[in-house]
Design a protein around this motif. Structure first.
Motif, short mmCIF file in Angstrom:
data_model
loop_
_atom_site.label_atom_id
_atom_site.label_comp_id
_atom_site.label_asym_id
_atom_site.label_seq_id
_atom_site.Cartn_x
_atom_site.Cartn_y
_atom_site.Cartn_z
N PHE A 6 -69.28 -14.63 -41.24
CA PHE A 6 -70.58 -14.93 -41.83
C PHE A 6 -70.69 -14.08 -43.09
CE2 PHE A 6 -75.10 -14.26 -42.49
CZ PHE A 6 -75.60 -15.54 -42.37
N ARG A 7 -70.84 -14.74 -44.21
CA ARG A 7 -70.80 -14.04 -45.52
C ARG A 7 -69.62 -13.07 -45.57
NH1 ARG A 7 -77.18 -13.91 -45.53
NH2 ARG A 7 -77.46 -16.00 -46.37
N GLY A 8 -68.50 -13.52 -45.08
CA GLY A 8 -67.26 -12.74 -45.17
C GLY A 8 -67.07 -11.72 -44.05
N GLU A 9 -68.10 -11.48 -43.25
CA GLU A 9 -68.02 -10.45 -42.18
C GLU A 9 -67.76 -11.11 -40.82
OE1 GLU A 9 -68.40 -7.09 -42.51
OE2 GLU A 9 -68.49 -7.43 -44.68
N PRO A 10 -66.97 -10.45 -39.95
CA PRO A 10 -66.80 -11.00 -38.59
C PRO A 10 -68.15 -11.13 -37.89
CG PRO A 10 -65.32 -9.13 -38.96
CD PRO A 10 -66.23 -9.20 -40.15
N LEU A 11 -68.25 -12.13 -37.01
CA LEU A 11 -69.51 -12.32 -36.28
C LEU A 11 -69.75 -11.17 -35.29
CD1 LEU A 11 -69.71 -16.05 -35.13
CD2 LEU A 11 -70.68 -14.96 -37.17
N ASP A 12 -71.03 -10.97 -34.93
CA ASP A 12 -71.36 -10.02 -33.86
C ASP A 12 -70.71 -10.51 -32.57
OD1 ASP A 12 -72.96 -8.51 -35.53
OD2 ASP A 12 -74.78 -9.63 -35.03
N PRO A 13 -70.51 -9.56 -31.61
CA PRO A 13 -69.89 -9.97 -30.35
C PRO A 13 -70.70 -11.05 -29.64
CG PRO A 13 -70.35 -7.59 -30.39
CD PRO A 13 -70.88 -8.15 -31.65
N PRO A 14 -69.98 -11.99 -28.98
CA PRO A 14 -70.68 -13.05 -28.24
C PRO A 14 -71.20 -12.52 -26.91
CG PRO A 14 -68.32 -13.29 -27.95
CD PRO A 14 -68.51 -12.11 -28.85
N PHE A 15 -72.04 -13.32 -26.24
CA PHE A 15 -72.47 -13.04 -24.87
C PHE A 15 -71.23 -13.08 -23.97
CE2 PHE A 15 -73.39 -14.69 -20.68
CZ PHE A 15 -74.46 -13.91 -20.28
N PRO A 16 -71.04 -12.24 -22.95
CA PRO A 16 -71.86 -11.08 -22.65
C PRO A 16 -71.34 -9.87 -23.40
CG PRO A 16 -70.27 -11.42 -20.89
CD PRO A 16 -69.97 -12.45 -21.96
N VAL A 17 -72.24 -9.02 -23.85
CA VAL A 17 -71.82 -7.83 -24.59
C VAL A 17 -72.44 -6.59 -23.94
CG1 VAL A 17 -73.76 -7.94 -26.26
CG2 VAL A 17 -71.64 -6.84 -26.92
N VAL A 18 -71.71 -5.49 -24.00
CA VAL A 18 -72.27 -4.20 -23.57
C VAL A 18 -72.04 -3.22 -24.70
CG1 VAL A 18 -72.28 -2.38 -21.82
CG2 VAL A 18 -71.61 -4.69 -21.18
N ILE A 19 -73.12 -2.60 -25.17
CA ILE A 19 -72.94 -1.62 -26.24
C ILE A 19 -73.42 -0.25 -25.77
CG2 ILE A 19 -73.14 -3.37 -28.05
CD1 ILE A 19 -75.83 -2.28 -28.76
N ALA A 20 -72.79 0.75 -26.34
CA ALA A 20 -73.20 2.13 -26.07
C ALA A 20 -73.90 2.65 -27.31
CB ALA A 20 -71.98 2.99 -25.77
N LEU A 21 -75.03 3.33 -27.08
CA LEU A 21 -75.79 3.94 -28.18
C LEU A 21 -75.95 5.41 -27.85
CD1 LEU A 21 -77.87 3.67 -30.65
CD2 LEU A 21 -79.60 3.30 -28.90
N ASN A 22 -75.74 6.27 -28.84
CA ASN A 22 -76.04 7.69 -28.66
C ASN A 22 -77.49 7.89 -29.11
OD1 ASN A 22 -76.21 10.44 -28.54
ND2 ASN A 22 -74.39 10.84 -29.78
N LYS A 23 -78.39 7.86 -28.15
CA LYS A 23 -79.83 7.83 -28.49
C LYS A 23 -80.31 9.18 -29.01
CE LYS A 23 -84.41 7.34 -26.40
NZ LYS A 23 -84.82 8.62 -26.98
#
Ligand code: URA
Length: 247
Positions: free
Chosen positions: A48-65
């Protein structure tokens, strides 16, 4: 899934907006060839506009809150969704935290769009221990391990006693707490019940997954399959005992 629906579900825009963007040539494959609405190459080949798409469903992300962010998009002020790309707030299905952290708690937060996985991880039966690093206002008194491990401590306004929690003193005013469940303000209320006050709280692991070292405060990334598998590793006897208790 059609290209328009795929991009709309990933939060790139409404179906109409996405259709316009496809027609304007914003969506290509990895060779730069413009895609039409009817073409859906493998996810990893779409740009999308040259960038890889975001991960598809299902996704698990880690955030350092970091400190100061709430976990609900409905809360006023800054939320964890402000730390993610704006389009993530428009994904369908949406991303939800796997066990919320208080506004002033920092550390490992997992988010997923997979409801089944979310429940598998937060249910006490999963044995996915959560470990917290705690800084305290007053010195530890020595009775905390017994109190928290007893299985008999009922917190103010709760009906059921807590499941036994692990405790390890790290210093006069510093400890690790291991929980098998996730009740409202649990660690803070446990220390209040022990006559102390939590001054800083950081979640450092969920199951066998530690807060990744490459993740600075405020940063996020998708979990690798090995990291996700580590979440389900039961690490100690405490967890095994807990499983018996909730059977
Ligand atoms: N216990 C708390 O008191 N707060 C959290 O954010 C997590 C566990």
């Amino acid at each position: 899934m059609k290209l328009i629906k795929l991009l709309a579900n990933l939060g790139y825009g409404s179906r109409k907006e996405v259709q316009r963007m496809i027609r304007a040539g914003a969506v290509t494959d990895d060779t730069g060839r413009v895609l039409g609405e009817k073409e859906v190459p493998p996810h990893e080949r779409i740009r999308f506009r040259g960038e890889p798409l975001d991960p598809p469903f299902p996704v698990v992300i880690a955030l350092n809150k970091p400190d100061g962010y709430t976990c609900s998009s409905e809360d006023p002020g800054e939320t964890i969704y402000d730390l993610l790309p704006e389009r993530f707030a428009h994904r369908n299905p949406g991303l939800n935290p796997i066990g919320r952290l208080d506004k002033d708690t920092t550390g490992l937060l997992l988010l997923t769009d997979d409801g089944k996985l979310l429940h598998r991880i937060i249910h006490p039966k999963s044995g996915c221990l959560k470990v917290y690093h705690v800084n305290l206002d007053r010195r530890l008194e020595g009775h905390e391990g017994e109190l928290f491990g007893s299985g008999e401590l009922t917190l103010n306004s709760d009906v059921k006693p807590l499941l036994p929690a692990g405790f390890e003193a790290l210093g006069e005013k510093e400890a690790l707490i291991t929980l098998h469940e996730g009740r409202y303000h649990q660690v803070r209320r446990m220390f209040a019940a022990a006559g102390n006050h939590v001054t800083a709280l950081k979640r450092i692991s969920i199951g066998g997954l530690r807060l990744p070292e490459d993740l600075e405060e405020g940063e996020w990334r998708e979990l690798t399959p090995d990291e996700l598998a580590a979440v389900f590793e039961i690490q100690d006897q405490g967890a095994a005992d807990c499983l018996k208790l909730v059977d």
